[in-house]
Design a protein around this motif. Structure first.
Motif: not given
Length: 231
Positions: A32, A35, A37, A47, A49, A55, A58, A219, A221, A226-228
């Motif tokens: 990634f 990112v 957060l 999180i 995904g 993940k 991260l 969140l 990933l 990464l989006t909320e």
């Protein structure tokens, strides 16, 4: 006094433009990039995904276990560069998906962090502290001299969590903490996390199970982004 009775200073972990790569057959593979957060003190953030989406990587980057990771991180506004990696890992604690249980009794397993030559930020818990902590996650019927390897998977998961919590981290990183647990153990774990968050600890969980209602934010990933989304 057990960890759940202590009120700590609210923690805030912030990451800005993190990047991470892992070794591949043809060289480093970017997992990634860019990112960002944050996790506030007392907040639980989940999180999710796809499998293999980065993940766990991260979480390892946030715990400063990936020396080549790029970007900036702050803990309560203090840059990570001003905090030794050793101290950072005691304040931003990572509990892996399959934590190690030593072939020893319960008391030894719970106090493993104090047997390592690392910088400590909390006093070694007494037997009374350990018994109090065990009671708070429904393990008060288990004596401290019990062989930890003879505990069930769910009991071992709670022991591993307690071992981390007794060190009083400011931020707790959990990699699928209830993935292999039965409903009763998962509920006990959720109750423990609720109480810990109430002391001001920030919690970031990789989690795929149906929502347990604890997360204030969720969140996702996916493909390095990464989006909320709605929790």
């Amino acid at each position: 006094m057990a960890f759940m009775d202590d009120v700590t200073v609210p923690a805030r972990l912030e990451a800005r433009n993190l990047t991470a790569s892992l070794p591949g057959d043809g060289g480093p593979v970017r997992v990634f990039a860019g990112v960002s957060l944050h996790v506030a003190g007392g907040e639980i953030v989940d999180i999710a995904g796809p499998s293999g989406g980065g993940k766990t990587t991260l979480l390892r980057a946030l715990a400063r276990l990936l020396p080549d990771a790029g970007g900036a991180m702050l803990l309560d506004g203090e840059p990570s560069a001003a905090i030794s990696a050793q101290r950072w890992r005691s304040l931003v604690a990572l509990l892996p998906q399959k934590p190690a249980i030593a072939p020893a009794d319960l008391a030894t397993n719970l106090t493993l962090p104090w047997q390592l030559k690392v910088e400590r930020v909390s006093p070694r818990p007494t037997a009374s502290d350990l018994e109090e902590a065990l009671a708070e996650v429904g393990l008060d019927s288990i004596p401290l001299d019990r062989d930890a390897l003879r505990l069930s998977v769910g009991q071992q998961a709670r022991v591993a969590l307690l071992r981390v919590l007794l060190t009083k981290p400011l931020v707790l990183l959990l990699d699928e903490p209830d993935a292999a647990l039965d409903p009763e153990s998962a509920d006990a774990l959720a109750l423990a996390l609720t109480r810990v968050a109430a002391t001001g600890t920030g919690i970031l969980r990789v989690r795929h199970r149906t929502s347990d209602g604890l997360a204030a934010r969720r969140l996702v990933l996916d493909s390095g982004v990464l989006t909320e989304v709605q929790p």
